[in-house]
Every structure is written in C-alpha cells, then in structure tokens.
Design an enzyme around this catalytic site. Structure first.
Site, PDB file in Angstrom:
ATOM      1  N   GLU A 278       0.844  -1.194   0.000  1.00  0.00           N
ATOM      2  CA  GLU A 278       0.000   0.000   0.000  1.00  0.00           C
ATOM      3  C   GLU A 278       0.874   1.236   0.000  1.00  0.00           C
ATOM      4  O   GLU A 278       1.815   1.342   0.783  1.00  0.00           O
ATOM      5  CB  GLU A 278      -0.920   0.033   1.228  1.00  0.00           C
ATOM      6  CG  GLU A 278      -1.854  -1.149   1.363  1.00  0.00           C
ATOM      7  CD  GLU A 278      -2.689  -1.096   2.640  1.00  0.00           C
ATOM      8  OE1 GLU A 278      -2.803   0.008   3.220  1.00  0.00           O
ATOM      9  OE2 GLU A 278      -3.207  -2.143   3.041  1.00  0.00           O
TER      10      GLU A 278
ATOM     11  N   GLU B 225     -13.976   4.398   0.744  1.00  0.00           N
ATOM     12  CA  GLU B 225     -14.761   3.451   1.540  1.00  0.00           C
ATOM     13  C   GLU B 225     -15.412   4.203   2.704  1.00  0.00           C
ATOM     14  O   GLU B 225     -14.758   4.541   3.684  1.00  0.00           O
ATOM     15  CB  GLU B 225     -13.870   2.322   2.048  1.00  0.00           C
ATOM     16  CG  GLU B 225     -13.237   1.505   0.926  1.00  0.00           C
ATOM     17  CD  GLU B 225     -12.273   0.473   1.446  1.00  0.00           C
ATOM     18  OE1 GLU B 225     -12.729  -0.558   1.986  1.00  0.00           O
ATOM     19  OE2 GLU B 225     -11.053   0.691   1.326  1.00  0.00           O
TER      20      GLU B 225
ATOM     21  N   LYS C 282     -15.407   2.743   6.618  1.00  0.00           N
ATOM     22  CA  LYS C 282     -14.179   2.379   7.325  1.00  0.00           C
ATOM     23  C   LYS C 282     -14.135   3.049   8.694  1.00  0.00           C
ATOM     24  O   LYS C 282     -14.700   4.117   8.892  1.00  0.00           O
ATOM     25  CB  LYS C 282     -12.941   2.793   6.524  1.00  0.00           C
ATOM     26  CG  LYS C 282     -12.660   1.925   5.309  1.00  0.00           C
ATOM     27  CD  LYS C 282     -11.332   2.281   4.680  1.00  0.00           C
ATOM     28  CE  LYS C 282     -10.175   1.882   5.589  1.00  0.00           C
ATOM     29  NZ  LYS C 282      -8.877   2.160   4.971  1.00  0.00           N
TER      30      LYS C 282
ATOM     31  N   GLU D 159      -9.376   8.375   6.704  1.00  0.00           N
ATOM     32  CA  GLU D 159      -9.429   6.948   6.363  1.00  0.00           C
ATOM     33  C   GLU D 159     -10.448   6.624   5.270  1.00  0.00           C
ATOM     34  O   GLU D 159     -10.297   5.634   4.552  1.00  0.00           O
ATOM     35  CB  GLU D 159      -9.744   6.119   7.605  1.00  0.00           C
ATOM     36  CG  GLU D 159      -8.547   5.832   8.479  1.00  0.00           C
ATOM     37  CD  GLU D 159      -7.477   5.028   7.759  1.00  0.00           C
ATOM     38  OE1 GLU D 159      -7.823   4.089   7.019  1.00  0.00           O
ATOM     39  OE2 GLU D 159      -6.293   5.341   7.911  1.00  0.00           O
TER      40      GLU D 159
END
Length: 483
Positions: free
Chosen positions: A268, A318, A321, A329
């Site tokens: 990542e 997302e 999250k 995040e």
C-alpha cells in the site's frame, strides 16, 4: 524514526491501485480492492474499471466469492486476503487452513479461471495498537496456509505473504541504521526466514502522508518526490523523500539479518483527498503522479534501483471504514464512491488518464437539508446532527476539509443529507424533529459536494424490509431527545 513517520495506524480493510512495467515475470498495473462501503459498486462494474484502466493486478483484503467470480477469465492477477480475526483459528487448525484454501483458492483457480498468485495472511498484524494480539498466531497461520497450498498442489503457483506496517522496522537516524523493532525482532526474523524458504516476498505498507499527519514539524516537501532542498546523505546514498528512506530502512533490516536479496512488495502506498488539512486533491495528485512517474521509469530506490512491485492505495473511497486513526481513512481512493475519477493520473497504461465506472445508476436528484425557517438555537439541532454523523459519513466536514468552508446551516444540511442518502432517500430518513426538509435544488458548493447515493441491492432492502426498523430507530431517537 522521524523520517519514516511511523506507520499507518489502521486495522482493516481497504484497496490498492498501482502501475508496473513489463519486467521479467512481474508485469502490469495493480490495485487493492477494499469493500468497506455502504453502497459498493457491483463487482462486474469494478472489474470493467480495472480493464478499462489497463490494470493487471488486484489485491483483496478477503476472499469475497462475488468478487472472485467477477474476476474469472479477466486475466487480472489476484492476491486474496485473510482477515486478522481468522488468524487464531488458522494457526491452531490445519483442517481449518485446508478448508479455507479449498474454498477460497483451489475452487477458483481450478474451475473458475481466477489467476490467484498470492495469499495475504493477515493485514498489518503487528500494529502496536493491537497490543500484541496477533504476534503469536501470525507465523503458525502462515505456515498452515502454506502447507495447505502445497497439499492442494498449488505451492509453486500461489505464494503466501504477510502485509506488514512500516513500523515493524525502525532507525535512529538514517536507513543504514535500520533493523526490525526490538519487541518483535525474533518473530520478524522467523517470518522472514519462512518467506525466504518458500520463495515468497516481504510485503510492506508505506505511507508518507502519515509522516505529515503525525508531526506538524515534518518538512512537507520531504513527503513528496520533488522539491526537498535538504536531502539526507547516508554514506553516499542520497534520500530526498521519505518513501525511499523508509523503503531502504527495510532493505537494511533484511540485509543485516541475512536476507538482502529478498523481494519486496509495497502493498500500500498513496495519499488521501479529504478529512485532514493535508489530505486534499492537490497533494494526492502530486504524490501519486510523482510516485507513478518514478515507477513507470523503473527508478527504484538507492538500495534497490530498478523496477518496483507496488500498489497504490486505494481504488475507491470506503465510507464505512473506521475513522479511529483519522477522518482521512474514508478518502484514500483514486475514485469517488461512484467510481468517478477524482483527478487525472497518468498510470503509464494504454489510457491517457483514469477511466471512470460506466453504467452507474444513481438515486433521484433530491437532498435532505435544514429547513430555511429552522432556528439554529433549537435544542434538537445538536442531537440531530450527532445522530446523523454517527450513523453516516461527515468526514468531509472540519478544518481545511473539502466542506470546511460551509457555514453552520450548511454543516447541518450536509449531515442530514449524508444520513438521508446512506439510507437510500427513504422518507423517514429526513424526519429530524422540525428541522429537515427534502429539496430538489442541489445544495452543493464549488468545493463541497452534497452527494446523491448510487443504487445498489441495499436500496431495495431499505425501501421494504428495513424501512420499519429504521423508523423505530428514528422514533426512539426522537423520544430520548425529548427527555
């Protein structure tokens, strides 16, 4: 160490997007595919996005059968993931490991035409925030999954790895000081030895953004790939960005323990676009394009020159999250929740920029906002906003965020609309006591987008079977707020 900026303080899911040149056996563009969304795009739509963007690798955080089925015969190389909460069972039961491999790997490889190359056993299991919960079970789980792959006849085709946070190694000053963290040193050496014995790579997640987020005194330009005027000189090796320094600290840790040639996969790397003063479109585009330009050129790092195996994080935002590490995040995606590009990015593929999702269906063009006649001093305002934000996504509100310029009425409207859209625009989701109203006039501003949710299967559930339960929740909320 300061220039490493610690590591990414996250525990669960997520998605990776990244490019790779045709070099030896490693080829193509890759992406982490995270699934913590309230309204995910259909897997077939995402697979078409991958194909349209020339992406040839995908990293998953679990083994969702619908996603794996959508990847059939796509030619996209896949890394499937095992969540941390499964490690204990897999570490203590060979039978469980064999069952997992049979269901989630063998079945898709043998008859489904899914090109699975890796199994990621856990995700950042040695994060300090886990207080050692997974330290004793990570290696045994890794060993059992490897044994199960061998028994299934997949030992040479599918490799195991463990995506680790960059805080598993550290350095006092320069990369050449690097070594594994003392409290997990023995376990790390055991894991690295096991990976080496099975010709598997070391996977690490590196986040220069966290360096900036964690330390207001961190030099901004050092987080990117150009413009830093005070590079670090490590015995003749020059480091003008934190990514290279972080990566090569790992190289030194491996080298000092006898594994200097172990392949490294950057699992990542990326930059968020909202939820923090340093998370914005401009910085994200600067970082990701800077990284991609180096990557396409096959530049590598001072200790590992040449092509790199890495994945950008992440593909799509997302919205469910955990925000415990920070509001950013939910905003790591190259694409918004609906699969539309946030900014242009040259991935070095056959396209000139990012290609968005096609055929996306949206809900009606209507929004839930604060009534123009509502009084801001109404006692119900604060609990209503709190309820909306606790049950939806308000991470774009705050200091120097995309919606940070809204006034008080705008903030309240944003919270109401977020809850309304997340609940598929059902009438009862815009019934804040005497405060809310549905409008067909878009309240978005130049900087702040009031989203309209996309249609998914969940819309039908909310619209029928779940509508009653939602009304009960709202009724209880109203009753308690009046006490």
């Amino acid at each position: 160490m300061e220039f490493m900026g610690g590591g990414k303080l996250r525990g669960c899911l997520a998605f990776v997007f990244f490019a790779m040149l045709l070099v030896g056996l490693a080829s193509g563009i890759g992406v982490n595919w995270g699934t913590q969304l309230t309204h995910p795009l259909p897997p077939s739509t995402v697979v078409k996005m991958l194909e349209d963007n020339g992406i040839q690798k995908v990293k998953l955080f679990d083994a969702d059968p619908d996603i794996l089925n959508a990847l059939k015969k796509s030619g996209i190389q896949v890394m499937v993931g095992i969540p941390n909460d499964m490690l204990y069972t897999l570490a203590n039961s060979m039978q469980a490991a064999e069952k997992w491999v049979s269901k989630n790997v063998s079945a898709h490889v043998s008859s489904g035409g899914v090109d699975i190359r890796y199994v990621a056993v856990g995700n950042e299991p040695f994060l300090k925030t886990y207080n050692g919960s997974f330290e004793a079970v990570t290696l045994p789980a890794l060993q059992n999954i490897q044994s199960a792959l061998v028994k299934a006849g997949l030992g040479n085709q599918v490799k195991v790895t463990v995506p680790l946070n960059a805080d598993v190694y550290q350095s006092a000053q320069v990369p050449s000081d690097g070594n594994f963290r003392q409290d997990i040193f023995d376990r790390m050496v055991q894991i690295v030895k096991f990976l080496s014995q099975n010709n598997a790579p070391f996977t690490v997640n590196i986040y220069p953004f966290i360096s900036l987020y964690s330390d207001d005194n961190f030099p901004v330009d050092y987080a990117f790939f150009n413009g830093f005027q005070s590079p670090i000189n490590d015995n003749g090796r020059i480091y003008d960005n934190v990514f290279d320094a972080n990566h090569d600290t790992l190289v030194w840790a491996l080298q000092k323990n006898g594994f200097g040639n172990m392949p490294i996969v950057v699992g990542e790397v990326g930059w968020p676009t909202d939820g923090d003063k340093n998370a914005n479109l401009q910085y994200a585009q600067r970082f990701n394009q800077g990284f991609m330009s180096r990557y396409i050129a096959g530049k590598g790092t001072p200790m590992r020159p040449g092509p790199m195996d890495a994945y950008l994080f992440s593909l799509i935002d997302e919205d469910s999250k955990s925000i415990q590490p920070g509001n950013f995040e939910r905003h790591w995606g190259l694409f918004y929740y609906d699969g539309q590009p946030k900014y242009q990015l040259n991935m070095g593929s056959r396209t000139n920029g990012l290609v968005g999702a096609t055929g996306v269906a949206y809900l009606a063009k209507k929004w839930c906002i604060l009534k123009p006649s509502a009084n801001l001093n109404d006692d119900q305002v604060a609990p209503s906003v709190a309820f909306a934000c606790q049950n939806a996504d308000c991470t774009s509100l705050g200091y120097q965020t995309s919606c940070g310029g809204l006034d008080a009425r705008g903030n309240i409207s944003y919270a109401f609309n977020s809850y309304y859209q997340e609940n598929d625009q059902i009438d009862s989701a815009c019934k804040f006591p005497g405060l809310s109203v549905v409008t067909d006039k878009d309240p978005s501003t130049a900087d702040c987008k009031f989203r309209i949710m996309i249609q998914t299967d969940s819309a039908g559930l909310y619209g029928n079977g779940r509508i009653g339960s939602l009304r009960i929740v709202l009724l209880l909320f109203l009753l308690f707020s009046l006490l």
